[in-house]
Design a protein around this motif. Structure first.
Motif, PDB file in Angstrom:
ATOM      1  N   VAL A   1      -0.213  -9.557 -34.786  1.00 54.17           N
ATOM      2  CA  VAL A   1      -1.435 -10.043 -34.284  1.00 54.17           C
ATOM      3  C   VAL A   1      -1.446  -9.889 -32.332  1.00 54.17           C
ATOM      4  CG1 VAL A   1      -3.028 -11.601 -33.889  1.00 54.17           C
ATOM      5  CG2 VAL A   1      -1.400 -11.194 -35.454  1.00 54.17           C
ATOM      6  N   LEU A   2      -0.273 -10.631 -31.952  1.00 52.46           N
ATOM      7  CA  LEU A   2       0.031 -10.774 -30.671  1.00 52.46           C
ATOM      8  C   LEU A   2       0.422  -9.533 -29.445  1.00 52.46           C
ATOM      9  CD1 LEU A   2       2.622 -14.158 -30.822  1.00 52.46           C
ATOM     10  CD2 LEU A   2       0.456 -14.450 -29.787  1.00 52.46           C
TER      11      LEU A   2
ATOM     12  N   TYR B   1      -3.033  -7.474 -30.287  1.00 55.82           N
ATOM     13  CA  TYR B   1      -4.381  -8.079 -29.822  1.00 55.82           C
ATOM     14  C   TYR B   1      -4.977  -8.261 -28.795  1.00 55.82           C
ATOM     15  CZ  TYR B   1      -8.110 -11.935 -30.078  1.00 55.82           C
ATOM     16  OH  TYR B   1      -9.308 -12.662 -30.853  1.00 55.82           O
TER      17      TYR B   1
ATOM     18  N   SER C   1       0.355 -19.206 -25.520  1.00 53.41           N
ATOM     19  CA  SER C   1      -0.914 -18.791 -26.782  1.00 53.41           C
ATOM     20  C   SER C   1      -2.444 -19.864 -25.973  1.00 53.41           C
ATOM     21  CB  SER C   1      -0.750 -18.401 -27.916  1.00 53.41           C
ATOM     22  OG  SER C   1       0.435 -17.272 -27.690  1.00 53.41           O
TER      23      SER C   1
ATOM     24  N   GLY D   1      -4.841  -6.846 -36.000  1.00 56.02           N
ATOM     25  CA  GLY D   1      -4.753  -7.271 -34.887  1.00 56.02           C
ATOM     26  C   GLY D   1      -5.709  -6.712 -33.202  1.00 56.02           C
TER      27      GLY D   1
ATOM     28  N   PRO E   1      -5.517 -15.673 -31.429  1.00 65.69           N
ATOM     29  CA  PRO E   1      -3.777 -15.940 -31.050  1.00 65.69           C
ATOM     30  C   PRO E   1      -3.039 -17.078 -32.082  1.00 65.69           C
ATOM     31  CG  PRO E   1      -4.751 -14.332 -30.244  1.00 65.69           C
ATOM     32  CD  PRO E   1      -5.691 -14.567 -30.213  1.00 65.69           C
TER      33      PRO E   1
END
Length: 485
Positions: free
Chosen positions: A31-32, A35, A96, A161, A181
């Motif tokens: 995801v990081l 995204y 984040s 993401g 996130p």
């Protein structure tokens, strides 16, 4: 049924359950990594900065990543890999959340740099699995299979993401968008705490602060020089003086580390016949997997009517191109156990490097249509996915038990440094007649893109040759035996 390993540990969960929890970590990592890519222009608008300044985020995170991996990997060997996985996840969550509420460019840059602690996740996870499978008679095989599953989950999550942020960017505020996130990583923190066994570290000694200072100085100077090259061009005297100063610091660093019984970076281990080919391959692989991302994206979006090359692609097609690449990355990772069984572990690595070389070589001759681009990226993805999964597992298999975290972590560190160096070199090639930062600043020459692809292809070919020098991994651990997990 839970099994007691040869280390005397009694895990709360079996191997399958542990891998399942670690898959959740890699979902967060994916995801990081996926995204933010589609929403970089929106982030720039949100912060009130030119889109070109987004490059500072990449530079800051690469610097932090390269510096933190050796320290955190060593700390994992000392105090336990789960503890450091928790620590790095907590730091990543903090970064984040900073991004979600950052009021300006500087705060966002700090949060982005702190978020770079996630790069140590996969090496720590491989070290956890490698130790968990000790005494099974299939330690190398099980570690390699588990790593393939983790990387496959990572790559699929990159797609999720990217699609999620692209779908939500027009439907919600930037603060809410950037909170998602952070929420995922925070949930991941709780899963690690509850689901992963807490095994003590096996290494002795402490943190080598002298070595940390020297390697920080070396990497910091080199990275600073590369950033100056990107900003001022290859003719900058200051840039090359910084690079040379960083390389010069490596001389006392190596001497100092070799004088210690418990160094931060075990130079003797890295120079061993089983380790140096893996680490050098990671460095060379980083040049393509990290350094070539922006050039591929800008080439695809270049209008062929005005520049004489490019695909004239929309941002939607660029997302499709990335998606195809990531899908084949996942396929390469998931099929690693099969290719290793058919070809052998070393030959599978060599074949993967050759696939990456072939894919970038195809770009040299095939870059006129979207079908050609998709084909090229599919070939590159197959080889890259296998390498991402195999390199940490191979490093762990050839390291002593008390240094598995260090060995796997160094594959990420060397990959990051390779990507940073390649990024600077590619920026120079692509700014020969214009700017890489935006279409309004001029167009890069086609020869610059040909240079990028040629460098990536040659680096991958060299990696294949280097891997042939690696001694074959002992096969006794890979004999098929029934294992209760």
């Amino acid at each position: 049924m839970t099994q007691t390993s040869s280390t005397g540990l009694k895990p709360v969960h079996g191997l399958f359950a542990i891998v399942g929890f670690l898959v959740c970590v890699e979902v967060a990592s994916g995801v990081l990594q996926g995204y933010y890519t589609p929403i970089y222009p929106d982030i720039a608008e949100h912060l009130g900065i030119p889109e070109g300044d987004v490059n500072w985020f990449e530079a800051a995170q690469l610097i932090v990543s390269a510096l933190c991996v050796p320290l955190l990997a060593r700390l994992g060997d000392l105090v336990g890999h789960k503890k450091v996985l928790l620590l790095s996840t907590a730091v990543t969550a903090l970064g984040s959340w900073v991004l979600a509420f950052a009021p300006n460019f500087t705060t966002f840059l700090i949060g982005w740099a702190i978020q770079g602690a996630y790069v140590v996740w996969l090496p720590l996870e491989v070290a956890i699995i490698y130790r968990r499978t000790a005494g099974t008679g299939q330690q190398t095989r099980l570690t390699r299979r588990s790593a393939a599953i983790l990387v496959g989950a990572l790559e699929l999550s990159v797609i999720v993401g990217a699609l999620t942020s692209g779908a939500l960017v027009e439907a919600t505020s930037m603060t809410v968008l950037l909170m998602l996130p952070a929420i995922v990583v925070t949930i991941c923190l709780g899963l690690i705490w509850w689901g992963i066994e807490d095994a003590p570290g096996e290494a002795s000694g402490g943190i080598d602060y002298g070595g940390l200072a020297l390697i920080t100085a070396a990497l910091g100077l080199v990275m600073a020089g590369l950033v100056v090259v990107r900003l001022e061009g290859a003719g900058s005297v200051v840039a090359w003086l910084l690079v040379l100063a960083g390389l010069a610091v490596l001389v006392p660093f190596v001497r100092y580390e070799n004088s210690l019984d418990e160094p931060l970076i075990d130079v003797r281990l890295l120079s061993s016949a089983a380790q140096w080919p893996v680490q050098l391959t990671a460095f060379l692989f980083g040049m393509s997997v990290l350094g070539a991302q922006i050039p591929l994206s800008t080439f695809a979006q270049t209008d062929p009517d005005s520049a004489g090359y490019g695909l004239g692609a929309s941002s939607g097609f660029v997302s499709t191109l990335i998606g195809v690449y990531v899908i084949f990355l996942a396929i390469g990772a998931f099929t690693l156990p099969l290719s290793s069984r058919l070809l052998g572990p070393r030959a599978a690595l060599v074949a993967s490097s050759l696939l990456v070389a072939l894919g970038y070589g195809m770009w040299l001759a095939m870059h006129d249509t979207t079908a050609q681009a998709l084909t090229n990226m599919a070939v590159i993805g197959l080889g890259s996915g296998a390498l991402v999964a195999a390199l940490p597992a191979t490093a762990a298999a050839s390291a002593p038990p008390e240094r598995t975290g260090f060995a796997t972590g160094m594959t990420n560190a060397t990959k990051t440094v390779g990507g940073a160096i390649a990024s600077a070199v590619f920026a120079i090639a692509l700014t020969a007649t214009g700017s890489l930062d935006g279409p309004d600043e001029g167009k890069a020459p086609l020869s610059g893109y040909l240079t990028v692809w040629a460098v990536c292809a040659v680096a991958s070919l060299i990696a294949a040759g280097v891997l042939l020098m690696m001694p074959k991994v002992a096969e006794d651990e890979d004999v098929e035996r029934p294992v209760v997990v």
